[in-house]
Scaffold this motif. Sequence first.
Motif: not given
Length: 237
Positions: A45-48, A72-80
């Motif tokens: 959880x980060x706005x940056x 592994x990254x699931x969703x880079x935009x949502x930082x998941x």
Amino acid sequence: MATSLEKGKGVIHSDDRRSADSFFWDEGTEEEEARGQLMPIGRIWAQKSIKVKAAIETMIKLWNTLKPIIGNVINAKEKMFVFRFGTMRDKDRVLENQSWHFGKFVWCFNEPTSTGKLTDIPLFHLPLWARVYDLPISGRKNEGNVRKIRVMLGTYINMELRPNPEMDRAIRVLILHDIRIPLKKMIKILMPTGKEVCFDVKYERLPTFCYGYGRLGHGEKDCKEGPYEEDELKFGE
């Protein structure tokens, strides 16, 4: 002529509107189910902007597990992201020792499900130790009092059991906090005399935190409710 839709065989009803665009998702094998139990889903959880892949690599080194972890990254935009642990013992140790931070930003975890999208899994609850200060000596061991305190702060997980709580400055409880809502800096308790008294609450190992609005995941300089003057920082500095 109407036909039937048999689970797992991909036969589509000619008279079922849902079947025209969908099919049954069959359950996986026992091996897949077992692997899934070792794979918590998480979110930073980060706005940056955060380099999620770098964060995953850093945390894997920090955890120093008995067996290797794959991330592994699931969703880079949502930082998941998702981790696959080598053993249940490693996974339980990591999750039981939350909260984890990267660059002072909080990580939230949850178990995967087979009921929908991975990106729809709720990832906004964080275990936090909270301390409530200056409580009356009498009544600290009362289960009813403790239950009311933990309900006011969040979802209760555990409480630190000490032999003589009346000798301590505070009682310590582990809660599950919904990071979408502000933390409570105090709670109000009605005394036997009928007087309402405010008691201070402090939290341990807080990540990036807004001292103006009381929410995790951003600082007061990045808060949408800001900007704040120094005397408007209700949660201190």
